[in-house]
Design a protein around this motif. Structure first.
Motif, short mmCIF file in Angstrom:
data_model
loop_
_atom_site.label_atom_id
_atom_site.label_comp_id
_atom_site.label_asym_id
_atom_site.label_seq_id
_atom_site.Cartn_x
_atom_site.Cartn_y
_atom_site.Cartn_z
N ALA A 1 1.10 13.99 -7.15
CA ALA A 1 1.66 14.74 -6.01
C ALA A 1 1.32 16.22 -6.10
N ALA A 2 1.47 16.81 -7.29
CA ALA A 2 1.24 18.25 -7.44
C ALA A 2 -0.20 18.63 -7.16
N MET A 3 -1.13 17.75 -7.53
CA MET A 3 -2.55 18.05 -7.35
C MET A 3 -3.13 17.41 -6.08
N ASN A 4 -2.26 16.82 -5.25
CA ASN A 4 -2.72 16.20 -4.01
C ASN A 4 -3.85 15.21 -4.25
N ILE A 5 -3.68 14.33 -5.24
CA ILE A 5 -4.71 13.33 -5.50
C ILE A 5 -4.68 12.30 -4.38
N GLY A 6 -5.73 12.33 -3.57
CA GLY A 6 -5.74 11.52 -2.37
C GLY A 6 -6.67 10.33 -2.41
N ALA A 7 -7.58 10.28 -3.39
CA ALA A 7 -8.53 9.18 -3.39
C ALA A 7 -9.17 8.98 -4.75
N VAL A 8 -9.51 7.74 -5.01
CA VAL A 8 -10.46 7.38 -6.06
C VAL A 8 -11.75 7.03 -5.33
N VAL B 1 -14.05 -0.02 7.49
CA VAL B 1 -12.70 -0.31 7.03
C VAL B 1 -12.36 -1.74 7.43
N LYS B 2 -11.32 -2.28 6.80
CA LYS B 2 -10.95 -3.66 7.09
C LYS B 2 -10.33 -3.79 8.46
N GLY B 3 -10.64 -4.90 9.12
CA GLY B 3 -10.05 -5.17 10.42
C GLY B 3 -8.64 -5.73 10.29
N ALA B 4 -8.09 -6.13 11.42
CA ALA B 4 -6.73 -6.66 11.42
C ALA B 4 -6.62 -7.92 10.58
N ASP B 5 -7.75 -8.61 10.40
CA ASP B 5 -7.74 -9.83 9.60
C ASP B 5 -7.89 -9.55 8.11
N ILE C 1 -2.77 5.56 -3.49
CA ILE C 1 -3.95 6.42 -3.41
C ILE C 1 -5.10 5.62 -2.82
N LYS C 2 -5.84 6.20 -1.88
CA LYS C 2 -6.95 5.50 -1.25
C LYS C 2 -8.04 5.19 -2.28
N PHE C 3 -8.60 3.99 -2.15
CA PHE C 3 -9.71 3.59 -3.02
C PHE C 3 -10.94 3.40 -2.16
N VAL C 4 -11.95 4.21 -2.42
CA VAL C 4 -13.12 4.29 -1.55
C VAL C 4 -14.39 3.97 -2.34
N VAL C 5 -15.21 3.10 -1.77
CA VAL C 5 -16.52 2.78 -2.33
C VAL C 5 -17.58 3.50 -1.49
N ALA C 6 -18.43 4.28 -2.14
CA ALA C 6 -19.50 5.00 -1.45
C ALA C 6 -20.83 4.40 -1.89
N ALA C 7 -21.56 3.80 -0.94
CA ALA C 7 -22.80 3.11 -1.30
C ALA C 7 -23.72 3.02 -0.09
N PRO C 8 -25.02 3.13 -0.30
CA PRO C 8 -25.95 2.93 0.82
C PRO C 8 -26.00 1.47 1.21
N THR C 9 -26.49 1.19 2.40
CA THR C 9 -26.57 -0.21 2.85
C THR C 9 -27.54 -1.00 1.98
N THR C 10 -28.42 -0.33 1.24
CA THR C 10 -29.30 -1.05 0.31
C THR C 10 -28.51 -1.67 -0.83
N ALA D 1 -9.53 -6.77 -1.39
CA ALA D 1 -8.14 -6.47 -1.03
C ALA D 1 -7.68 -5.11 -1.56
N LEU D 2 -8.34 -4.62 -2.62
CA LEU D 2 -7.95 -3.35 -3.23
C LEU D 2 -8.79 -2.17 -2.71
N ILE D 3 -9.73 -2.43 -1.81
CA ILE D 3 -10.63 -1.38 -1.32
C ILE D 3 -10.20 -0.97 0.09
N ASP D 4 -10.03 0.33 0.31
CA ASP D 4 -9.60 0.83 1.62
C ASP D 4 -10.76 1.10 2.55
N ALA D 5 -11.89 1.56 2.01
CA ALA D 5 -13.03 1.89 2.87
C ALA D 5 -14.32 1.79 2.07
N ILE D 6 -15.39 1.40 2.74
CA ILE D 6 -16.72 1.39 2.17
C ILE D 6 -17.57 2.33 3.01
N VAL D 7 -18.02 3.42 2.40
CA VAL D 7 -18.75 4.45 3.12
C VAL D 7 -20.25 4.23 2.92
#
Length: 394
Positions: A246-253, A370-374, A284-293, A357-363
């Motif tokens: 909270a003090a360091m505003n850790i918002g994402a892995v 991001v995941k759909g309603a399903d 905390i948001k968990f984000v994967v950053a990867a090219p489409t390759t 299920a543990l991943i919030d977004a794939i950039v």
């Protein structure tokens, strides 16, 4: 902003920064053959999924440019290229960028315009098709990384929009920067972009045992570029989130990926799965950053990913330059030290799989998924052609 350069290339010449000597020495290896590239990749003198693919592709390009192919027919020329690429594919089987690059290169040589050409001209056309495609892989990687940084920073800013200039802190695992790519990086590229936009409060990096890519490489890149950062051991992440979150505003892995399969399950450096569990527990948001390759649409779930296992000595021994009594590092002297009983059984997988299920977004370079309603990831929007081809085969 100055960045480190892992790969130096001009036609016929490839140099690769020996990352095993970092952060104490900057030494570039001359790579002139596929065998040298295989050893460079396998020994982890170069690592990172995009960089592995680039080095493999360009090593064979340099080899071909310098006259290694002595075939007599177009069919033999293509067969020669195929055999070298199949050999290189075995250097790091988990990284899908490598297999995707190899598939692209095989298509390119078969698409070369050779109708009506005699063999010498046909052979030259095939070799040129290969070399130009390999060089394009290098050029496009840098463009993709810059786009990933922009999309990732933008998405995170939207998630923490209590004020337009609110800064956040992030944690990253392993190395996903200039040393793992052609430049800028994927997950570390997002951190770079946050910093350049004045949106980064602090970056934390894990040491990434047992090969210490985080402590040797990521921390080196962060210090090199003047990004505010702190190194922690792999086992400190939970305490960091609980005590300083909270003090360091850790918002994402933010992590990279060696392979993302169709349902979004992701293979990345060992320890990633644990971070995803901790991030979910602490909100905390968990984000994967990867090219489409790095996205594998053929493999349906993470259960189908081949996980490379590394040699036991990586856990039982450690080596490096000697530290003198005054704290200086003597790069002329190295030592290997036992850090465990040398007869203990060892299990040393290089990667683990984080369930979707543990991943919030794939950039990606095409946008953020991001995941759909399903609760599922849908890559059709960022990979329409490959998705349509896959659906067409179903």
């Amino acid at each position: 902003m100055a960045t480190l350069q892992a790969i130096k290339y001009s036609r016929g010449k490839l140099q690769v920064l020996d990352q095993l000597r970092l952060p104490h020495e900057h030494h570039y290896d001359e790579i002139t053959t596929s065998e040298e590239a295989f050893d460079c990749i396998r020994s982890m003198r170069v690592r990172g999924a995009p960089a592995i693919a680039i080095v493999a592709a360009l090593a064979h390009a340099a080899e071909l440019h310098n006259g290694s192919c002595t075939t007599n027919t177009p069919e033999e020329t293509i067969a020669h290229i195929d055999s070298r690429l199949d050999y290189l594919k075995q250097s790091r089987p988990t990284a899908v960028d490598l297999s995707n690059a190899i598939s692209l290169l095989k298509v390119a040589v078969r698409a070369a315009e050779i109708d009506g050409l005699e063999h010498p001209e046909a052979k030259e056309a095939i070799l040129n098709a290969y070399i130009e495609t390999a060089e394009d892989i290098l050029a496009r990687d840098l463009e993709n990384n810059t786009a990933i940084g922009a999309f990732g920073a933008g998405w995170l800013q939207q998630q923490h929009n209590s004020s337009p200039d609110r800064k956040i802190s992030v944690l990253t695992h392993c190395n996903t920067g200039s040393l793992a790519t052609s430049g800028h990086g994927t997950a570390l590229g997002v951190i770079r972009t946050l910093h350049s936009r004045g949106l980064l409060q602090h970056a934390y990096c894990t040491e990434t045992r047992p090969y210490n890519q985080g402590s040797r490489l990521t921390s080196f890149e962060l210090v090199f570029e003047g990004i505010p950062a702190t190194l922690i051991t792999d086992s400190m992440a939970g305490s960091l989130f609980a005590v300083q979150g909270a003090a360091m505003n850790i918002g994402a892995v933010i992590v990279g990926a060696d392979r993302v399969v169709r349902n979004g399950d992701t293979a990345n450096k060992i320890g990633t799965y644990s971070l995803a569990v901790l991030a979910r527990h602490h909100g905390i948001k968990f984000v994967v950053a990867a090219p489409t390759t790095s996205i594998d649409l053929v493999t349906e779930t993470g259960a189908g990913i081949e996980i490379e296992e590394r040699k036991r000595e990586e856990l039982t021994q450690i080596s490096g330059p000697v530290v003198n009594a005054d704290g200086s590092v003597d790069t002329s002297r190295t030592a290997r030290v036992a850090i465990a009983d040398q007869t203990i059984n060892v299990w040393n997988p290089a990667f683990d799989v984080t369930p979707n299920a543990l991943i919030d977004a794939i950039v990606t370079e095409k946008g953020t998924v991001v995941k759909g309603a399903d609760g599922k990831f849908d890559f059709s929007g960022v990979m329409p052609e490959r998705w349509a081809a896959l659906v067409g085969k179903a």
